[in-house]
Design a protein around this motif. Structure first.
Motif, short mmCIF file in Angstrom:
data_model
loop_
_atom_site.label_atom_id
_atom_site.label_comp_id
_atom_site.label_asym_id
_atom_site.label_seq_id
_atom_site.Cartn_x
_atom_site.Cartn_y
_atom_site.Cartn_z
N MET A 1 69.07 -28.37 -23.45
CA MET A 1 69.45 -27.13 -22.79
C MET A 1 68.19 -26.36 -22.43
N SER A 2 68.15 -25.82 -21.23
CA SER A 2 66.99 -25.06 -20.81
C SER A 2 66.92 -23.76 -21.58
N LYS A 3 65.76 -23.16 -21.60
CA LYS A 3 65.54 -21.92 -22.34
C LYS A 3 66.39 -20.81 -21.74
N ILE A 4 67.01 -20.01 -22.59
CA ILE A 4 67.82 -18.89 -22.13
C ILE A 4 66.90 -17.76 -21.68
N THR A 5 67.04 -17.31 -20.42
CA THR A 5 66.26 -16.19 -19.92
C THR A 5 67.16 -15.26 -19.13
N ALA A 63 69.74 -12.58 -36.68
CA ALA A 63 69.82 -13.58 -35.63
C ALA A 63 70.83 -13.17 -34.56
N ASN A 64 70.63 -13.71 -33.36
CA ASN A 64 71.65 -13.73 -32.32
C ASN A 64 71.98 -15.19 -32.05
N VAL A 65 73.25 -15.48 -31.83
CA VAL A 65 73.68 -16.82 -31.43
C VAL A 65 74.35 -16.67 -30.08
N LEU A 66 73.83 -17.37 -29.07
CA LEU A 66 74.30 -17.27 -27.70
C LEU A 66 74.96 -18.59 -27.32
N LEU A 67 76.24 -18.55 -26.96
CA LEU A 67 76.98 -19.76 -26.62
C LEU A 67 77.02 -19.93 -25.10
N THR A 68 76.63 -21.11 -24.63
CA THR A 68 76.64 -21.45 -23.22
C THR A 68 77.54 -22.67 -23.01
N ASP A 69 77.64 -23.11 -21.77
CA ASP A 69 78.49 -24.27 -21.48
C ASP A 69 77.91 -25.56 -22.04
N THR A 70 76.62 -25.61 -22.28
CA THR A 70 75.99 -26.87 -22.70
C THR A 70 75.49 -26.86 -24.13
N GLY A 71 75.61 -25.74 -24.83
CA GLY A 71 75.14 -25.68 -26.21
C GLY A 71 74.96 -24.25 -26.66
N ALA A 72 74.17 -24.07 -27.69
CA ALA A 72 73.95 -22.74 -28.27
C ALA A 72 72.46 -22.47 -28.37
N SER A 92 67.24 -24.05 -29.46
CA SER A 92 68.51 -24.32 -28.81
C SER A 92 69.08 -25.66 -29.26
N THR A 93 70.39 -25.78 -29.12
CA THR A 93 71.05 -27.07 -29.32
C THR A 93 71.74 -27.46 -28.02
N GLN A 94 71.87 -28.75 -27.85
CA GLN A 94 72.54 -29.28 -26.66
C GLN A 94 73.48 -30.39 -27.09
N PHE A 95 74.66 -30.43 -26.46
CA PHE A 95 75.64 -31.49 -26.74
C PHE A 95 75.33 -32.67 -25.82
N ARG A 99 80.79 -33.36 -21.92
CA ARG A 99 81.18 -32.68 -20.70
C ARG A 99 80.59 -31.26 -20.71
N SER A 100 80.38 -30.70 -19.53
CA SER A 100 80.01 -29.30 -19.45
C SER A 100 81.30 -28.49 -19.52
N VAL A 101 81.54 -27.91 -20.69
CA VAL A 101 82.81 -27.25 -20.97
C VAL A 101 82.56 -25.77 -21.19
N ARG A 102 83.29 -24.94 -20.49
CA ARG A 102 83.15 -23.50 -20.70
C ARG A 102 83.87 -23.12 -22.00
N PRO A 103 83.17 -22.53 -22.96
CA PRO A 103 83.82 -22.15 -24.22
C PRO A 103 84.83 -21.03 -23.98
N ILE A 104 85.86 -21.02 -24.83
CA ILE A 104 86.90 -20.01 -24.71
C ILE A 104 87.09 -19.31 -26.06
N GLY A 105 87.36 -18.03 -26.01
CA GLY A 105 87.62 -17.27 -27.22
C GLY A 105 89.06 -17.44 -27.67
N VAL A 106 89.25 -17.68 -28.94
CA VAL A 106 90.58 -17.75 -29.53
C VAL A 106 90.58 -16.86 -30.77
N GLU A 107 91.76 -16.51 -31.23
CA GLU A 107 91.89 -15.61 -32.38
C GLU A 107 91.15 -14.30 -32.11
N GLN A 108 91.67 -13.52 -31.17
CA GLN A 108 91.01 -12.28 -30.77
C GLN A 108 90.90 -11.33 -31.94
#
Length: 289
Positions: A1-5, A63-72, A92-95, A99-108
């Protein structure tokens, strides 16, 4: 995963988040207790952060944890006594192979956030929070569910009946190396003097007749910065398989403001003894002394 900027090319540092609880029948005392005891929550990015690749952010101790389509992406930070951020590091981590999957929030969650900083065009009200964020169909027949805690990230892979768990492959960038210790934990050696974070040995199981049946398994290194899982015990491929580790950064002792350690020792029981100063009001001893 590329660096988050962000849009200007700088690494984004998310401000400390201040929740507004929806009381909805709760007393004020109950709401305060909830804010101190509930799990850390993911905040959806609805435009309050300029980096559109960040879908959800988890703000926890140190810490901050930032979730993207390809990893954290993980941002660890140290603060000055006045609360300003002094130093940060990011990895960063990369899967891999996913697949490039858009994460979804559950259990609001019950908390929402208002953002009134910077240009008014970026202000957002009532931004929702979630207890869990899921990557559905990340690999063929495999979903990933993540949950925040105050000092670690709990995540589990849910492998559907007949799916191949060996498809899972996670690589790190911005680190020194990965190591597996004698207890089966995965140590992520960070660059410079930032120490390490630890992925606890995975708990792998199936639910059979309402009972969790543990399956023997472990991490396996693919190379110096990539790992997968191996299962050494017998399991039923016709049932769902759960792979359940936790990424823990609780070795970063501190609070929301400035903390300084001057000496550290370990006693005969394995307890860490630290001397120093803290200006954090949420320090375990009360802070400010």
């Amino acid at each position: 995963m590329s660096k988050i900027t962000d849009a200007s090319g700088h690494e984004p540092i998310l401000e400390m988040l201040e929740p507004r609880l929806l009381l909805d029948g709760m007393t004020a005392t109950e709401a305060i207790e909830l804010s101190h005891t509930n799990s850390a929550i993911f905040v959806e990015n609805q435009g309050q952060w300029s980096d559109e690749s960040v879908r959800y952010a988890l703000d926890v101790n140190g810490a901050n944890v930032l979730l993207t389509d390809t990893g954290a992406a993980f941002q660890l930070f140290r603060r000055e006594p006045d609360g300003d951020i002094e130093q940060t590091t990011q990895f960063s981590t990369q899967f891999d192979g996913a697949r490039s999957v858009r994460p979804i929030g559950v259990e609001q969650g019950q908390a929402v956030f208002n953002y009134h900083t910077g240009d008014q065009i970026t202000w957002r009200n009532g931004v929702p929070t979630y207890e869990t964020v899921a990557y559905m169909g990340l690999y063929d027949g495999i979903d990933l569910h993540t949950q925040g805690r105050r000092d670690h990230l709990k995540y589990e892979f849910r492998v559907a009946p007949g799916a191949d768990f060996s498809l899972i492959s996670i690589s790190y960038s911005g680190i020194d190396a990965l190591e597996i210790d004698s207890g089966g934990a995965l140590h992520v050696r960070l660059n410079g003097d930032w120490g390490e974070v630890v992925d606890n040995a995975p708990y792998i199981y199936q639910v059979i007749d309402g009972v969790q049946v543990e399956i023997a398994g472990a991490y396996r290194l693919i190379d110096a910065d990539t790992y997968t899982f191996e299962i050494t015990g017998a399991y039923d491929p016709s049932r769902q398989l759960i792979i359940d580790p936790e990424l823990d950064w609780s070795t970063y002792l501190g609070g929301s403001s400035g903390d300084r350690a001057y000496d550290i020792a370990v006693d005969a029981n394995g307890n860490s003894l630290v001397t120093g100063n803290t200006w954090s009001s949420n320090w375990i001893s009360g802070g400010g002394d």
